[in-house]
Scaffold this active site. Structure first.
Site, PDB file in Angstrom:
ATOM      1  N   GLY A  16       0.796  -1.228   0.000  1.00  0.00           N
ATOM      2  CA  GLY A  16       0.000   0.000   0.000  1.00  0.00           C
ATOM      3  C   GLY A  16       0.823   1.269   0.000  1.00  0.00           C
ATOM      4  O   GLY A  16       0.442   2.260   0.635  1.00  0.00           O
ATOM      5  N   ASP A  71      -1.655   3.756  -9.153  1.00  0.00           N
ATOM      6  CA  ASP A  71      -1.436   4.576  -7.959  1.00  0.00           C
ATOM      7  C   ASP A  71      -1.691   6.061  -8.219  1.00  0.00           C
ATOM      8  O   ASP A  71      -2.011   6.810  -7.297  1.00  0.00           O
ATOM      9  CB  ASP A  71      -0.015   4.387  -7.417  1.00  0.00           C
ATOM     10  CG  ASP A  71       0.113   3.145  -6.547  1.00  0.00           C
ATOM     11  OD1 ASP A  71      -0.875   2.789  -5.882  1.00  0.00           O
ATOM     12  OD2 ASP A  71       1.184   2.513  -6.544  1.00  0.00           O
ATOM     13  N   GLU A 139       7.000   8.284  -4.843  1.00  0.00           N
ATOM     14  CA  GLU A 139       6.834   6.869  -4.482  1.00  0.00           C
ATOM     15  C   GLU A 139       7.648   5.997  -5.421  1.00  0.00           C
ATOM     16  O   GLU A 139       7.546   6.118  -6.642  1.00  0.00           O
ATOM     17  CB  GLU A 139       5.354   6.476  -4.571  1.00  0.00           C
ATOM     18  CG  GLU A 139       5.109   4.991  -4.321  1.00  0.00           C
ATOM     19  CD  GLU A 139       3.744   4.523  -4.803  1.00  0.00           C
ATOM     20  OE1 GLU A 139       3.531   3.296  -4.830  1.00  0.00           O
ATOM     21  OE2 GLU A 139       2.899   5.365  -5.158  1.00  0.00           O
ATOM     22  N   ASP A 146      15.139  -5.249  -5.055  1.00  0.00           N
ATOM     23  CA  ASP A 146      14.869  -5.575  -6.459  1.00  0.00           C
ATOM     24  C   ASP A 146      15.997  -5.028  -7.328  1.00  0.00           C
ATOM     25  O   ASP A 146      16.395  -3.862  -7.192  1.00  0.00           O
ATOM     26  CB  ASP A 146      13.556  -4.931  -6.921  1.00  0.00           C
ATOM     27  CG  ASP A 146      12.340  -5.504  -6.221  1.00  0.00           C
ATOM     28  OD1 ASP A 146      12.469  -6.590  -5.621  1.00  0.00           O
ATOM     29  OD2 ASP A 146      11.268  -4.869  -6.278  1.00  0.00           O
ATOM     30  N   LYS A 188      11.523  -9.113  12.527  1.00  0.00           N
ATOM     31  CA  LYS A 188      12.740  -9.429  11.775  1.00  0.00           C
ATOM     32  C   LYS A 188      12.656  -9.037  10.303  1.00  0.00           C
ATOM     33  O   LYS A 188      13.632  -8.498   9.755  1.00  0.00           O
ATOM     34  CB  LYS A 188      13.053 -10.920  11.906  1.00  0.00           C
ATOM     35  CG  LYS A 188      14.458 -11.302  11.416  1.00  0.00           C
ATOM     36  CD  LYS A 188      15.560 -10.608  12.223  1.00  0.00           C
ATOM     37  CE  LYS A 188      15.648 -11.193  13.631  1.00  0.00           C
ATOM     38  NZ  LYS A 188      16.771 -10.577  14.378  1.00  0.00           N
ATOM     39  N   LYS A 222      11.795  -2.147  20.083  1.00  0.00           N
ATOM     40  CA  LYS A 222      12.693  -3.112  19.448  1.00  0.00           C
ATOM     41  C   LYS A 222      13.026  -2.684  18.025  1.00  0.00           C
ATOM     42  O   LYS A 222      14.186  -2.713  17.603  1.00  0.00           O
ATOM     43  CB  LYS A 222      12.038  -4.496  19.455  1.00  0.00           C
ATOM     44  CG  LYS A 222      12.931  -5.614  18.928  1.00  0.00           C
ATOM     45  CD  LYS A 222      12.216  -6.954  19.052  1.00  0.00           C
ATOM     46  CE  LYS A 222      13.092  -8.086  18.548  1.00  0.00           C
ATOM     47  NZ  LYS A 222      12.406  -9.404  18.660  1.00  0.00           N
ATOM     48  N   CYS A 376     -17.350   2.921 -21.776  1.00  0.00           N
ATOM     49  CA  CYS A 376     -16.469   2.671 -22.914  1.00  0.00           C
ATOM     50  C   CYS A 376     -16.902   1.412 -23.669  1.00  0.00           C
ATOM     51  O   CYS A 376     -17.850   1.455 -24.447  1.00  0.00           O
ATOM     52  CB  CYS A 376     -15.019   2.583 -22.436  1.00  0.00           C
ATOM     53  SG  CYS A 376     -13.811   2.735 -23.774  1.00  0.00           S
ATOM     54  N   GLY A 378     -18.505  -0.924 -22.473  1.00  0.00           N
ATOM     55  CA  GLY A 378     -19.878  -1.162 -22.021  1.00  0.00           C
ATOM     56  C   GLY A 378     -20.895  -0.479 -22.919  1.00  0.00           C
ATOM     57  O   GLY A 378     -21.965  -1.030 -23.197  1.00  0.00           O
ATOM     58  N   ARG A 457     -10.321   3.217 -29.061  1.00  0.00           N
ATOM     59  CA  ARG A 457      -9.961   3.388 -30.468  1.00  0.00           C
ATOM     60  C   ARG A 457     -11.192   3.356 -31.375  1.00  0.00           C
ATOM     61  O   ARG A 457     -11.255   4.076 -32.356  1.00  0.00           O
ATOM     62  CB  ARG A 457      -8.970   2.284 -30.865  1.00  0.00           C
ATOM     63  CG  ARG A 457      -8.466   2.359 -32.298  1.00  0.00           C
ATOM     64  CD  ARG A 457      -7.362   1.337 -32.554  1.00  0.00           C
ATOM     65  NE  ARG A 457      -6.119   1.703 -31.886  1.00  0.00           N
ATOM     66  CZ  ARG A 457      -5.614   1.052 -30.830  1.00  0.00           C
ATOM     67  NH1 ARG A 457      -6.249   0.009 -30.327  1.00  0.00           N
ATOM     68  NH2 ARG A 457      -4.487   1.448 -30.266  1.00  0.00           N
ATOM     69  N   HIS A 502     -14.498   7.594 -19.652  1.00  0.00           N
ATOM     70  CA  HIS A 502     -14.261   6.932 -18.362  1.00  0.00           C
ATOM     71  C   HIS A 502     -14.509   7.914 -17.211  1.00  0.00           C
ATOM     72  O   HIS A 502     -13.578   8.551 -16.713  1.00  0.00           O
ATOM     73  CB  HIS A 502     -12.826   6.404 -18.290  1.00  0.00           C
ATOM     74  CG  HIS A 502     -12.565   5.225 -19.156  1.00  0.00           C
ATOM     75  ND1 HIS A 502     -12.682   3.928 -18.713  1.00  0.00           N
ATOM     76  CD2 HIS A 502     -12.205   5.144 -20.460  1.00  0.00           C
ATOM     77  CE1 HIS A 502     -12.401   3.098 -19.703  1.00  0.00           C
ATOM     78  NE2 HIS A 502     -12.110   3.808 -20.775  1.00  0.00           N
ATOM     79  N   GLU A 504     -15.036   7.375 -14.175  1.00  0.00           N
ATOM     80  CA  GLU A 504     -14.445   6.945 -12.899  1.00  0.00           C
ATOM     81  C   GLU A 504     -13.137   7.660 -12.597  1.00  0.00           C
ATOM     82  O   GLU A 504     -12.741   7.788 -11.425  1.00  0.00           O
ATOM     83  CB  GLU A 504     -14.216   5.433 -12.889  1.00  0.00           C
ATOM     84  CG  GLU A 504     -13.146   4.891 -13.826  1.00  0.00           C
ATOM     85  CD  GLU A 504     -13.650   4.565 -15.222  1.00  0.00           C
ATOM     86  OE1 GLU A 504     -12.978   3.775 -15.930  1.00  0.00           O
ATOM     87  OE2 GLU A 504     -14.697   5.102 -15.620  1.00  0.00           O
TER      88      GLU A 504
END
Length: 526
Positions: A16, A71, A139, A146, A188, A222, A376, A378, A457, A502, A504
């Site tokens: 997250g 994100d 971020e 990695d 740990k 700790k 879209c 839909g 498209r 879109h 949303e």
């Protein structure tokens, strides 16, 4: 002087970091500070536009037409920051630029290397988004250790040295797993993650400890001892009911004050009440509704992240708790699975797989008068269904799915046909739309002209416009410049709206998108 906050992650991915970075942005904005956020993605793709949703989740589209990491959707939902293509960079984009400069001779014959050329390009991109803000929150995707992330870690290490350590804050999100068999949280993994970060030369200032429940004082002591971090700077990032509670949890633990103090920032107000009221509305919702999302990537919920959040936002606007029922468009019992829902949503997508199921779902919603929102793809499925069943064009289809169909009710525009290279042929980003008055869309928006984000498209084929309108379709939204269909409705249906864009991507919990608000309202009347 711009201040910089770098958010890294350790132990495992998907803890997250995006929510954490966005929540920090929420807190700083509530103090009157101007912020921006940026995502550094270590993969070699230039952008996630061609990546499989099973691997990457949703492709989020910015106002300027960039296909970016999901994100960035969190960044826009949690803050007022204006996110653009500059706010998401990838290894592919970095190397592409460095190689371009090398081919042009801009490095004057020098050997081009990861250090300094790649790291310098990363730092240049960070500085590009940091103009005219008080704080830039950066971020870094992936986890410490990695291989592909090492140039980014080196770049942000150098950043602290170059702009002054007093102007940089390193925040590390790490896992403190809870082992149920011994009823104990284990530190740990966090110790090893911080150790790896320190080997690279970065000493974290704040630790966000992802955990199932709050950490004891003993465990914090700790972690502080072994990670060389002040106990007060160890923040619980424990599970909460809604992601929008995370800023509240962080504020209660003083993360905003710690950040302000560490970066020597000044502020004049603390305007966090609006956010707290919004979260209270979520927690105290009196009503319920169930909405079906019918898609083909339902095993990976992040493939529809912005849609899910926009539905929840619609619930906030209606004092309603939204339950989502995930339905695979290839299910053998597809229509039976719709028997207990009060609204149906078909999201965007590409490719033929699952299309016939979505077309059947659009028919089910039309015949049974169930509130329907098509987005879209839909919209395109709804057009195909109506053409087949109300206009009796049995072969009706999209030329994307059947290039030989006799009735391509969805097709490419003339200028796109014959193009072998599809890159750059999509409508991406914000386009205007003119809405007809006295329509469901106008009732939602309450204005005649809107701007919405696109990622597609194929278009509604205007050749079939007249016969479809005669069959009961109302075209209530048009892209005026090219007379392209943006919104359709059904005249004899209580709430059937499909859009080519879109919506949303412009919904926030504090400002729910009007289409989602009206869709949820309609579902509550069932």
């Amino acid at each position: 002087m711009v201040k910089y906050i770098f958010v890294t992650g350790g132990v495992v991915s998907s803890l997250g970091k995006g929510i954490a970075a966005s929540s920090i942005g929420t807190l700083l904005e509530s103090l009157g500070l101007k912020i921006t956020l940026q995502k550094l993605d270590p993969y070699i793709n230039v952008d996630p536009g061609t990546m499989n949703p099973y691997q990457h989740g949703e492709v989020y589209v910015t106002a300027d037409g960039a296909e970016t990491d999901l994100d960035l959707g969190h960044y826009e939902r949690f803050t007022h920051s204006k996110i653009t293509k500059r706010n998401n960079i990838t290894t592919g984009r970095i190397y592409y630029e460095v190689i371009r400069k090398e081919r042009k001779g801009e490095y004057l014959g020098n050997t081009v290397q990861v250090i300094p050329h790649i790291t310098d390009e990363i730092k240049r991109r960070i500085k590009m988004v940091s103009k005219n803000v008080n704080v830039a929150i950066i971020e870094l995707g992936g986890t410490v250790g990695d291989i592909e992330g090492l140039p980014y870690l080196e770049a942000i290490r150098q950043f602290g040295r170059e702009v002054g350590r007093e102007n940089v804050l390193y925040i590390h999100l790490t896992l403190v797993p809870y082992i149920s068999s011994c009823d104990e949280a284990k530190t740990k993994p966090t110790q090893h993650s911080v150790m790896k970060l320190r080997e690279i030369g970065i000493q974290p200032d704040i630790l966000l400890c992802r955990t199932q429940k709050p950490l004891s004082s003993h465990l914090k002591e700790k972690i502080a001892l072994f990670c060389n971090v002040c106990k007060e700077n160890i923040i619980d990032a424990y599970d909460v009911e809604s992601i929008y509670e995370v800023p509240i949890s962080f504020k209660k633990q003083g993360l905003d004050k710690t950040t302000i103090k560490s970066l020597s920032l000044s502020f004049q107000k603390d305007n966090f009440k609006e956010w707290e009221k919004m979260v209270e509305k979520i927690k105290n919702a009196k009503k319920k509704t169930k909405i079906a999302i019918v898609g083909k990537y339902i095993e990976v919920k992040d493939a529809y992240k912005s849609i899910v959040e926009a539905l929840y936002h619609g619930g906030i606007a209606n004092n309603c708790k939204v339950e989502i029922k995930w339905i695979n468009s290839e299910s053998k019992n597809l229509l039976n699975e719709l028997s207990d829902v009060f609204g149906i949503l078909i999201p965007g997508g590409f490719g033929y797989r699952g299309i016939e199921g979505k077309i059947e779902v659009a028919k089910f919603a039309r015949i049974n008068k169930i509130p329907f929102l098509g987005i879209c793809l839909g919209l395109q499925c709804a057009i195909i269904e109506i053409a087949r069943n109300l206009v009796c064009l049995n072969d009706a289809n999209s030329s994307e799915f059947d290039p030989n169909t006799k009735h391509p009710v969805i097709s490419l525009m003339k200028e796109q046909k014959g193009l072998k290279k599809k890159g750059g042929t999509m409508r991406l980003g914000v386009y205007p739309c003119k809405i007809e008055k006295n329509s469901l869309a106008y009732q939602a928006y309450q204005k005649e002209f809107i701007n919405e984000r696109h990622r597609h498209r194929y278009e509604f084929n205007n050749k079939y416009r007249k016969i479809l309108e005669e069959a009961g379709i109302r075209i209530s939204g048009i892209y005026p410049n090219k007379n392209l269909v943006e919104i359709i409705e059904l005249k004899d249906h209580p709430w059937f709206v499909s859009v080519q864009f879109h919506p949303e991507f412009q919904s926030k919990p504090t400002s729910p998108h009007p289409l989602f608000s009206k869709f949820i309202e309609a579902s509550m009347k069932r």
